[in-house]
Design a protein around this motif. Structure first.
Motif, PDB file in Angstrom:
ATOM      1  N   THR A  40       0.805  -1.213   0.000  1.00  0.00           N
ATOM      2  CA  THR A  40       0.000   0.000   0.000  1.00  0.00           C
ATOM      3  C   THR A  40       0.837   1.261   0.000  1.00  0.00           C
ATOM      4  O   THR A  40       0.345   2.330  -0.327  1.00  0.00           O
ATOM      5  N   GLU A  61      -2.019  -6.885   4.940  1.00  0.00           N
ATOM      6  CA  GLU A  61      -2.353  -5.838   3.979  1.00  0.00           C
ATOM      7  C   GLU A  61      -3.812  -5.796   3.554  1.00  0.00           C
ATOM      8  O   GLU A  61      -4.238  -4.830   2.921  1.00  0.00           O
ATOM      9  N   ILE A  62      -4.591  -6.803   3.926  1.00  0.00           N
ATOM     10  CA  ILE A  62      -5.974  -6.833   3.484  1.00  0.00           C
ATOM     11  C   ILE A  62      -6.791  -5.704   4.111  1.00  0.00           C
ATOM     12  O   ILE A  62      -7.716  -5.159   3.489  1.00  0.00           O
ATOM     13  N   TYR A  83     -13.548 -11.833   3.176  1.00  0.00           N
ATOM     14  CA  TYR A  83     -13.188 -10.628   3.927  1.00  0.00           C
ATOM     15  C   TYR A  83     -13.950  -9.414   3.399  1.00  0.00           C
ATOM     16  O   TYR A  83     -14.523  -8.636   4.180  1.00  0.00           O
ATOM     17  N   LEU A  84     -13.981  -9.251   2.088  1.00  0.00           N
ATOM     18  CA  LEU A  84     -14.648  -8.077   1.515  1.00  0.00           C
ATOM     19  C   LEU A  84     -16.157  -8.139   1.740  1.00  0.00           C
ATOM     20  O   LEU A  84     -16.805  -7.092   1.885  1.00  0.00           O
ATOM     21  N   PHE A 104      -1.282 -11.476   2.996  1.00  0.00           N
ATOM     22  CA  PHE A 104      -2.734 -11.254   3.078  1.00  0.00           C
ATOM     23  C   PHE A 104      -3.132 -10.636   4.416  1.00  0.00           C
ATOM     24  O   PHE A 104      -3.835  -9.624   4.463  1.00  0.00           O
ATOM     25  N   GLU A 105      -2.707 -11.239   5.496  1.00  0.00           N
ATOM     26  CA  GLU A 105      -3.147 -10.802   6.821  1.00  0.00           C
ATOM     27  C   GLU A 105      -2.737  -9.365   7.126  1.00  0.00           C
ATOM     28  O   GLU A 105      -3.481  -8.617   7.759  1.00  0.00           O
ATOM     29  N   ARG A 149     -10.806 -16.485   0.187  1.00  0.00           N
ATOM     30  CA  ARG A 149     -10.557 -15.756   1.437  1.00  0.00           C
ATOM     31  C   ARG A 149     -10.780 -14.263   1.255  1.00  0.00           C
ATOM     32  O   ARG A 149     -11.353 -13.589   2.115  1.00  0.00           O
ATOM     33  N   LEU A 150     -10.308 -13.761   0.130  1.00  0.00           N
ATOM     34  CA  LEU A 150     -10.486 -12.339  -0.163  1.00  0.00           C
ATOM     35  C   LEU A 150     -11.970 -11.990  -0.283  1.00  0.00           C
ATOM     36  O   LEU A 150     -12.429 -10.970   0.252  1.00  0.00           O
ATOM     37  N   LEU A 204      -0.873 -10.496  -4.229  1.00  0.00           N
ATOM     38  CA  LEU A 204      -1.270 -11.621  -3.380  1.00  0.00           C
ATOM     39  C   LEU A 204      -0.913 -12.957  -4.024  1.00  0.00           C
ATOM     40  O   LEU A 204      -0.569 -13.913  -3.324  1.00  0.00           O
ATOM     41  N   PHE A 216      -6.245  -2.524   2.189  1.00  0.00           N
ATOM     42  CA  PHE A 216      -6.858  -2.681   0.871  1.00  0.00           C
ATOM     43  C   PHE A 216      -8.366  -2.446   0.950  1.00  0.00           C
ATOM     44  O   PHE A 216      -8.938  -1.706   0.132  1.00  0.00           O
ATOM     45  N   ALA A 217      -9.021  -3.055   1.920  1.00  0.00           N
ATOM     46  CA  ALA A 217     -10.471  -2.876   2.078  1.00  0.00           C
ATOM     47  C   ALA A 217     -10.810  -1.430   2.420  1.00  0.00           C
ATOM     48  O   ALA A 217     -11.813  -0.880   1.937  1.00  0.00           O
TER      49      ALA A 217
END
Length: 351
Positions: A66, A100-101, A145-146, A97-98, A141-142, A90, A104-105
């Protein structure tokens, strides 16, 4: 620019050797007991490096993703570019993932504010998950989360609803895809495995806070298996085996809770394929191995709920480590054989 770092060649001023001419020989001081030491001029290194050069990073270094999109960047990416870059990131570094997600969201919540933008986001993730073989799990998984962290919820549907609608579009052509050409089947198989990952990873929270799986996906997977077994080509059967290895235990548990026998029907269908279909020997072996896996409760081992002392009645392995004895005729027998204890007692009393 290789490795993010350019270095100009060093320019060295050559060191002139002392001349052998008599005119260049320093005069000795006759009154001095020692000659004065000669001074050797060190070579001067000339460099084009600048103190204003950008900070150097090794080629293998990867900073937080990011950080590459800081405020004030002159060439700020479009939504499509930003999302695609993150998906590629990714794919290459799934371990990020853990960490930076969340960022990102948060960025998407400030960016995805229209129906079209949300549709574009869903399509980008779907395409990545079904075109990159190793991204189906990460994509699921993405999506999970989203579905819980994107705030936009337009009239056309929220993120999860639009995602399931996109999957339904592919699902509706399952029969044609299963009997299509090799390219069509390959794309169909990628969709099947992604849907399996979605079933395992997409969590739906009920009104009371309980977390459940999407029943619609459970029904969809059952029909996809029917489509694969109805067209028993090798690649279709291999896809079915992969799907059942991935989701078989969870599907069977869910069906048993509802009193359904769907897994029994699937196993029976597999056995029929092994007997009747013109698939390769290797694929038939895979199918038989799958049946064997299911017969062992999908490889799951349940620990005993309470401790009980092992006895011949409750532990089938009770005699496993017992010694083996032989009769006078050389016939082996163990403590588990009938009459063993009587024979042992007779031997003991005869000593």
């Amino acid at each position: 620019m290789s490795d993010g770092f350019d270095r100009a060649p060093e320019q060295t001023r050559p060191l002139r050797a002392p001349s052998s001419s008599p005119d260049n020989i320093p005069q000795q001081n006759s009154e001095s007991a020692m000659a004065k030491p000669q001074v050797v001029v060190a070579p001067v290194l000339m460099s084009k490096l600048s103190v204003n050069a950008p900070e150097f990073y090794p080629s293998s270094y990867s900073s937080n993703y990011t950080e590459s999109y800081e405020d004030g960047c002159e060439d700020y990416p479009t939504l499509s570019e930003y999302v695609q870059d993150f998906l590629n990131h990714l794919t290459e570094q799934p371990g990020s993932f853990e960490t930076e997600i969340g960022q990102f969201a948060e960025t998407l919540n400030g960016w995805v504010t229209t129906d079209d933008a949300l549709q574009e986001l869903v399509e980008l993730i779907y395409q990545q998950a079904t075109s990159i073989p190793n991204f189906s799990y990460m994509g699921a998984r993405l999506c999970n989360y989203l579905s819980h962290h994107l705030t936009i919820s337009p009239q056309s549907g929220n993120f999860r609803q639009l995602l399931l609608q996109r999957c339904r579009t592919e699902y509706e052509v399952k029969d044609q895809a299963a009997k299509g050409d090799e390219v069509t089947r390959k794309r169909f198989h990628a969709f099947v495995l992604f849907l399996g990952e979605l079933y395992l990873n997409l969590e739906i929270k009920g009104t009371n806070g309980q977390v459940t799986r999407a029943d619609i996906l459970q029904v969809g997977l059952r029909e996809l298996l029917n489509a694969l077994f109805s067209n028993p080509m090798d690649d279709n059967l291999i896809c079915a085996v992969k799907l059942l290895k991935l989701t078989g235990s969870v599907l069977e548990d869910a069906w048993k809770e509802k009193g359904k026998t769907d897994m029994e029907e699937i196993i029976q269908r597999i056995e029929n394929v092994v007997l009747d279909a013109n698939c390769s020997r290797d694929v038939k072996q895979m199918l038989l191995k799958l049946v064997e896996l299911r017969s062992s409760n999908w490889g799951r081992v349940h620990a005993a709920s309470t401790y009980r002392e092992a006895t011949p009645e409750n532990d089938p392995n009770y005699f496993m480590n017992e010694p083996t004895f032989y009769t006078s005729d050389g016939i082996p027998f163990t403590a588990a054989d009938p009459g063993t204890w009587m024979i042992l007692m007779m031997r003991w009393t005869q000593r």
